[in-house]
Design a protein around this motif. Structure first.
Motif, PDB file in Angstrom:
ATOM      1  N   TYR A  59       0.868  -1.187   0.000  1.00  0.00           N
ATOM      2  CA  TYR A  59       0.000   0.000   0.000  1.00  0.00           C
ATOM      3  C   TYR A  59       0.893   1.222   0.000  1.00  0.00           C
ATOM      4  O   TYR A  59       1.902   1.261   0.704  1.00  0.00           O
ATOM      5  CB  TYR A  59      -0.900  -0.027   1.233  1.00  0.00           C
ATOM      6  CG  TYR A  59      -1.822   1.156   1.355  1.00  0.00           C
ATOM      7  CD1 TYR A  59      -1.552   2.194   2.243  1.00  0.00           C
ATOM      8  CD2 TYR A  59      -2.975   1.242   0.587  1.00  0.00           C
ATOM      9  CE1 TYR A  59      -2.398   3.272   2.359  1.00  0.00           C
ATOM     10  CE2 TYR A  59      -3.826   2.318   0.695  1.00  0.00           C
ATOM     11  CZ  TYR A  59      -3.534   3.337   1.585  1.00  0.00           C
ATOM     12  OH  TYR A  59      -4.377   4.402   1.689  1.00  0.00           O
ATOM     13  N   TYR A  60       0.523   2.226  -0.815  1.00  0.00           N
ATOM     14  CA  TYR A  60       1.363   3.404  -0.977  1.00  0.00           C
ATOM     15  C   TYR A  60       0.573   4.690  -0.771  1.00  0.00           C
ATOM     16  O   TYR A  60      -0.607   4.775  -1.124  1.00  0.00           O
ATOM     17  CB  TYR A  60       1.972   3.437  -2.378  1.00  0.00           C
ATOM     18  CG  TYR A  60       2.915   2.290  -2.651  1.00  0.00           C
ATOM     19  CD1 TYR A  60       2.457   1.117  -3.234  1.00  0.00           C
ATOM     20  CD2 TYR A  60       4.265   2.381  -2.315  1.00  0.00           C
ATOM     21  CE1 TYR A  60       3.316   0.047  -3.475  1.00  0.00           C
ATOM     22  CE2 TYR A  60       5.139   1.326  -2.557  1.00  0.00           C
ATOM     23  CZ  TYR A  60       4.653   0.170  -3.138  1.00  0.00           C
ATOM     24  OH  TYR A  60       5.512  -0.875  -3.377  1.00  0.00           O
ATOM     25  N   ASP A  62      -0.301   8.405  -1.947  1.00  0.00           N
ATOM     26  CA  ASP A  62      -0.424   8.958  -3.292  1.00  0.00           C
ATOM     27  C   ASP A  62       0.838   9.713  -3.708  1.00  0.00           C
ATOM     28  O   ASP A  62       1.187   9.742  -4.891  1.00  0.00           O
ATOM     29  CB  ASP A  62      -1.629   9.894  -3.363  1.00  0.00           C
ATOM     30  CG  ASP A  62      -2.948   9.135  -3.325  1.00  0.00           C
ATOM     31  OD1 ASP A  62      -3.981   9.768  -3.032  1.00  0.00           O
ATOM     32  OD2 ASP A  62      -2.945   7.917  -3.584  1.00  0.00           O
ATOM     33  N   SER A  63       1.516  10.307  -2.742  1.00  0.00           N
ATOM     34  CA  SER A  63       2.678  11.143  -3.053  1.00  0.00           C
ATOM     35  C   SER A  63       3.851  10.343  -3.624  1.00  0.00           C
ATOM     36  O   SER A  63       4.733  10.913  -4.273  1.00  0.00           O
ATOM     37  CB  SER A  63       3.135  11.892  -1.798  1.00  0.00           C
ATOM     38  OG  SER A  63       3.478  10.975  -0.770  1.00  0.00           O
ATOM     39  N   LYS A  65       3.264   6.900  -4.958  1.00  0.00           N
ATOM     40  CA  LYS A  65       2.769   5.788  -5.784  1.00  0.00           C
ATOM     41  C   LYS A  65       3.316   5.893  -7.198  1.00  0.00           C
ATOM     42  O   LYS A  65       3.286   6.956  -7.807  1.00  0.00           O
ATOM     43  CB  LYS A  65       1.240   5.821  -5.792  1.00  0.00           C
ATOM     44  CG  LYS A  65       0.585   4.555  -6.294  1.00  0.00           C
ATOM     45  CD  LYS A  65      -0.931   4.669  -6.169  1.00  0.00           C
ATOM     46  CE  LYS A  65      -1.383   4.820  -4.742  1.00  0.00           C
ATOM     47  NZ  LYS A  65      -2.846   4.903  -4.615  1.00  0.00           N
TER      48      LYS A  65
END
Length: 123
Positions: A59-60, A62-63, A65
């Motif tokens: 899981y990442y 958004d900044s 990904k």
């Protein structure tokens, strides 16, 4: 308890890459979910990425990904953060952390975190 130490930081030009490593001691990391965080001067701690115990789920934020990749090697008791296409705003101290459950690290809660490593991206 598990002790964590992040290494691999340094100075890199914008657009470059770095791979951070997280070494664990005291216990095997195989039973923990792992995460990477960072904190820039004057800013709050920021969650970056999480990985479950087997490496099958990630899981990442958004900044990061599409630019950062979290991985782990339980046999070597190591976790990694591959960072590509680095930007000036990625400059921070990077930490690794661990928790007993994947949902816990995704929620931004950690049982263990340790010494960080400085990443400086020059423009």
């Amino acid at each position: 308890q598990v002790q964590l130490v992040a290494t691999g930081g340094g100075v890199v030009q914008a657009g470059g890459s770095l791979r951070l490593s997280c070494a664990a001691s005291g216990r095997t990391i195989g039973s923990y979910a792992m995460a990477w965080l960072r904190q820039a001067p004057g800013k709050e701690r920021e969650f970056l990425a999480a990985i479950n115990w087997s490496g099958g789920s990630t899981y990442y934020a958004d900044s990061v990904k599409g630019r950062f990749t979290i991985s782990r090697d339980n046999a070597k008791n190591l976790a990694y953060l591959q960072m590509n296409s680095l930007k000036f705003e990625d400059t921070a101290v990077y930490y690794c952390a661990a928790a007993n459950s994947y949902s816990t690290v995704v929620a931004g809660q950690y049982d263990y975190w340790g010494q960080g490593t400085q990443v400086t991206v020059s423009s």
